[in-house]
Design an enzyme around this catalytic site. Structure first.
Site, PDB file in Angstrom:
ATOM      1  NE  ARG A 284      -0.634  -0.206   4.934  1.00 46.06           N
ATOM      2  CZ  ARG A 284      -1.271  -0.231   6.087  1.00 46.06           C
ATOM      3  NH1 ARG A 284      -2.573  -0.044   6.131  1.00 46.06           N
ATOM      4  NH2 ARG A 284      -0.626  -0.434   7.218  1.00 46.06           N
TER       5      ARG A 284
ATOM      6  CG  ASN B 150      -5.134   4.313   6.569  1.00 44.20           C
ATOM      7  OD1 ASN B 150      -6.001   4.452   7.422  1.00 44.20           O
ATOM      8  ND2 ASN B 150      -4.085   3.514   6.736  1.00 44.20           N
ATOM      9  CD  GLU B 151      -1.661   4.328   9.950  1.00 41.30           C
ATOM     10  OE1 GLU B 151      -0.924   3.550   9.323  1.00 41.30           O
ATOM     11  OE2 GLU B 151      -1.980   4.152  11.135  1.00 41.30           O
TER      12      GLU B 151
ATOM     13  CD  GLU C  77      -6.047   2.138  11.847  1.00 43.86           C
ATOM     14  OE1 GLU C  77      -5.058   1.471  12.190  1.00 43.86           O
ATOM     15  OE2 GLU C  77      -6.213   2.564  10.692  1.00 43.86           O
TER      16      GLU C  77
ATOM     17  CD1 TRP D 184       0.906  -6.104   9.828  1.00 44.31           C
ATOM     18  CD2 TRP D 184       1.924  -5.496   7.921  1.00 44.31           C
ATOM     19  NE1 TRP D 184       0.408  -4.880   9.457  1.00 44.31           N
ATOM     20  CE2 TRP D 184       1.011  -4.482   8.286  1.00 44.31           C
ATOM     21  CE3 TRP D 184       2.681  -5.340   6.761  1.00 44.31           C
ATOM     22  CZ2 TRP D 184       0.838  -3.325   7.521  1.00 44.31           C
ATOM     23  CZ3 TRP D 184       2.517  -4.191   6.012  1.00 44.31           C
ATOM     24  CH2 TRP D 184       1.594  -3.198   6.384  1.00 44.31           C
TER      25      TRP D 184
ATOM     26  CD  GLU E 272      -3.048  -4.859   8.466  1.00 43.19           C
ATOM     27  OE1 GLU E 272      -2.219  -3.967   8.715  1.00 43.19           O
ATOM     28  OE2 GLU E 272      -4.267  -4.702   8.580  1.00 43.19           O
TER      29      GLU E 272
END
Ligand code: GAL
Length: 687
Positions: A110, A148-149, A313, A321, A363
């Protein structure tokens, strides 16, 4: 829009696209049973919304959102730009990020994109616009998470478009090559540029990663600005097309001025809280680490961005992972403890990551509340306990603010310069941690405070004491602000390596501590790194306590320049034994301390003792060191959170009767806090 909503929202991250639709209704129904009222969805689902370029499909998420409306669960939508689809990266490979070595980072995990590609910006804007138009009036959707992040997985960018964007950024900053050459000290080793086309982000050199340090600092500033401008592209679209829904983003990663981003673009900041990282990744040489409690320092940083924030989260199971990470399972009570750790530090909304563990993908070991088998388990029961407690007590908490009179000061320039400059960078993180430990173990709540260009003396005056460990880069304007703060009665504490660089990262041709010399009333006669065969050195304090403390990592040997300076400690070893190591200068109504080394917990404790700093609950409670104290105060009153990080019961001694907001129980005298237990005491009666 402030975060403070009608109620304390608890919930989970959910991935409708990972599950058979036949599970959705049952999942949402069971969430309600746990008192969950909010979920976050869609942040990685670009290929579902846009399966082919320019073809949009909302069918799957519409169907899911219908269920959410039926069950009255509110929804936060992620813009899905952290994971561009395969059709996109295949057709427009220029959107991919490139490593420092020049390797293109391919599709397959990602965050495989760069912020500079005009094509990526165009396609990101389009998917954001389509989603905003489609969901702006949806009854379930309350807000948006951008991407995201930002800067997770990787925080550097070397695609062609990044080099070009950096050049434009430099042109805007410096105007002329002459000024750029001066700022980068380019005459050194013949780096002088005579054409803008010669200017790049750092690139591999014969020394490996050995960029010009001033260029490396500008690189980080550029990445931050570039990230914010990419986030703004999305935020502007959402503001225009979905004005009744709020905008946030999650995560706290490097090379990003989260304060500026939040002030300019967001309603509030959100964080992803995984305290187990503090336990598994502490430095093996660190003495007496705080383990998962150390995460409270990260939460304090989050609070410096948004006093009240959302935990998008919250760790709810063992993490892992495939091929990268493995973590132990939280013990019974630990997930509840971590949830209240977030709340104690200012969270007003918490979503667990994730509802159910994924059965496929990278994940599969990052566990959610529910296991793969989806049957009731210990974590679901624990989440239910938290849900029941917060549905009763949450409204008394939201909107109240964390109280601290001490702050650990940081700034982005030093963090970014210190990544590459090992003469001060690692010390900053270590000293902050050591101070935090010393304060934590004495139950003295502390904030993190970022020194920004727009910081005012009033911002600083919220604190009686500021610890600014190693601001190597210190502008005269910042030193003047600190002088004003101390004049007015404040205490500032510096460590070694203070004040010797200007904002370009050039060393001042002034005696150290440069811009802070007048405030501290000392100069640095000489200095040394403590390393290799250099024996550890020691300090002897003039506070009547015989015990010596170590003077770790670096020693500044001080010379007194003003009569108002008192020697607090001197070196006790090596050729500079007897020379000043720690000084205090009376300056106006306050004082400025200079500590010649990198701080240790023991040294911080000595200073805390000499300053007479005390726990705000000292008059009515005695707490063991394993318990964290946090105080939140709001219109409704003052709440003291007591968090036991130990798997043994903790004995607390209450000299006044108090009521626990979570259980409604009255507590007095000696009370046992269960292993990993939490109580929220009403310090002043709630109205
Ligand atoms: C976060 C991320 C989530 C998930 C989680 C666990 O950093 O936002 O998508 O990956 O970590 O690894």
């Amino acid at each position: 829009m402030p975060l403070t909503a009608d109620q304390f929202h608890l919930g989970a991250c959910y991935y409708p696209e990972h599950w058979d639709p036949s599970l959705w209704e049952d999942d949402l129904r069971r969430m309600k049973e746990l008192h969950f009222s909010v979920i976050r969805i869609a942040e990685f689902a670009w290929s579902i919304f846009e399966p082919e370029e320019g073809v949009f499909s909302f069918e799957l998420f519409d169907r899911f959102l219908d269920e959410a409306v039926k069950q009255d669960v509110k929804v936060i939508l992620g813009t899905p730009t952290a994971t561009p689809p395969a059709w996109l990266t295949q057709k427009y490979p220029e959107v991919l990020n490139v490593s420092f070595e020049g390797v293109t980072l391919q599709h397959g995990l990602r965050r495989h994109y760069n912020y500079s590609s005009p094509k990526y910006r165009e396609l990101s804007a389009r998917i954001t616009l389509e989603m905003a138009k489609h969901y702006c009036d949806h009854p379930a959707v309350v807000g948006w998470q951008l991407d995201n992040e930002f800067n997770c997985e990787i925080g550097v960018y070397y695609a062609d478009a990044d080099h070009l964007a950096f050049r434009e950024w430099l042109k805007a900053k410096y105007g002329t090559l002459e000024k750029l050459n001066a700022a980068w000290g380019a005459v050194f080793w013949n780096q002088t540029y005579s054409d803008w086309e010669q200017v790049f982000l750092p690139r591999p050199t014969p020394g490996g990663y050995q960029p010009n340090p001033h260029q490396a600092l500008d690189e980080k500033r550029f990445i931050s600005d570039n990230t914010i401008s990419y986030a703004k592209l999305q935020a502007d679209i959402l503001r225009k097309h979905a004005p009744n829904q709020w905008v946030t983003t999650n995560g706290l990663f490097g090379h990003l001025d989260n304060h500026r981003m939040t002030d300019e673009l967001l309603d509030f900041f959100s964080y992803d809280s995984y305290p187990q990282f503090s336990s598994i990744s502490s430095d093996p040489n660190e003495s007496n680490p705080l383990a998962d409690r150390g995460w409270s320092l990260s939460l304090s940083t989050v609070r410096s961005i948004s006093p009240n924030f959302c935990i998008m989260e919250q760790q709810s199971g063992p993490g892992g992972w495939v091929g990268k990470m493995d973590m132990p399972s939280p013990k019974p009570g630990q997930m509840r403890l971590w949830t209240y750790q977030s709340i104690a530090h200012g969270a007003d909304m918490v979503l667990f990551f994730r509802w159910r563990t994924a059965t496929f993908g990278n994940e599969i070991y990052w566990h959610g509340i529910n296991d793969y088998h989806n049957r009731p388990n210990r974590r679901v029961r624990e989440a239910g306990r938290i849900g029941a407690e917060l549905s009763a007590a949450g409204n008394a908490i939201i909107g109240s603010r964390y109280q601290a009179e001490v702050a650990i000061v940081r700034d982005y320039d030093n963090e970014w310069d210190g990544e590459y400059d090992v003469w001060h960078g690692p010390g900053g993180w270590k000293s902050g941690r050591e101070w935090f430990k010393a304060l934590q173990r004495r139950h003295i709540p502390s904030d993190v405070c970022y020194m920004q260009r727009d910081t005012t003396v009033a911002d600083l005056q919220r604190y009686s004491t500021l610890i600014y460990p190693h601001p190597a880069i210190l502008r005269d304007e910042t030193a003047a602000l600190l002088e004003q703060y101390v004049q007015g009665g404040g205490t500032v504490i510096f460590g070694c390596r203070t004040g010797y660089k200007d904002e370009n990262g050039h060393c001042y041709m002034r005696p150290f501590p440069g811009a802070a010399a007048q405030l501290c009333g000392i100069t640095v006669e000489e200095f040394t790194k403590i390393k290799g065969n250099r024996k550890p050195t020691l300090m002897k304090w003039n506070d009547g306590v015989a015990e010596l403390t170590s003077a770790e990592d670096f020693n500044d040997i001080l010379a007194i320049e003003s009569e108002s300076v008192e020697i607090v400690a001197e070196y006790a070893t090596d050729y500079y034994s007897g020379k000043p190591a720690v000084t205090r200068n009376r300056f106006g109504k306050g004082s400025a301390w200079y500590f010649g080394a990198v701080f240790t917990e023991a040294a911080a404790a000595r200073i805390i003792g000499m300053l007479g700093l005390e726990s705000p609950v000292a008059a009515w409670a005695e707490l063991p060191p394993s318990v964290e104290l946090a105080i939140r105060e709001g219109e409704a009153g003052k709440l003291a959170f007591l968090l036991n990080y130990s798997e043994e019961p903790a004995s607390i001694h209450l000299k006044q009767d108090k009521t626990d907001l979570l259980s409604g129980e009255k507590l007095s005298g000696v009370t046992e806090l269960e292993p990993f237990g939490v109580v929220v005491l009403q310090v002043e009666p709630l109205s």
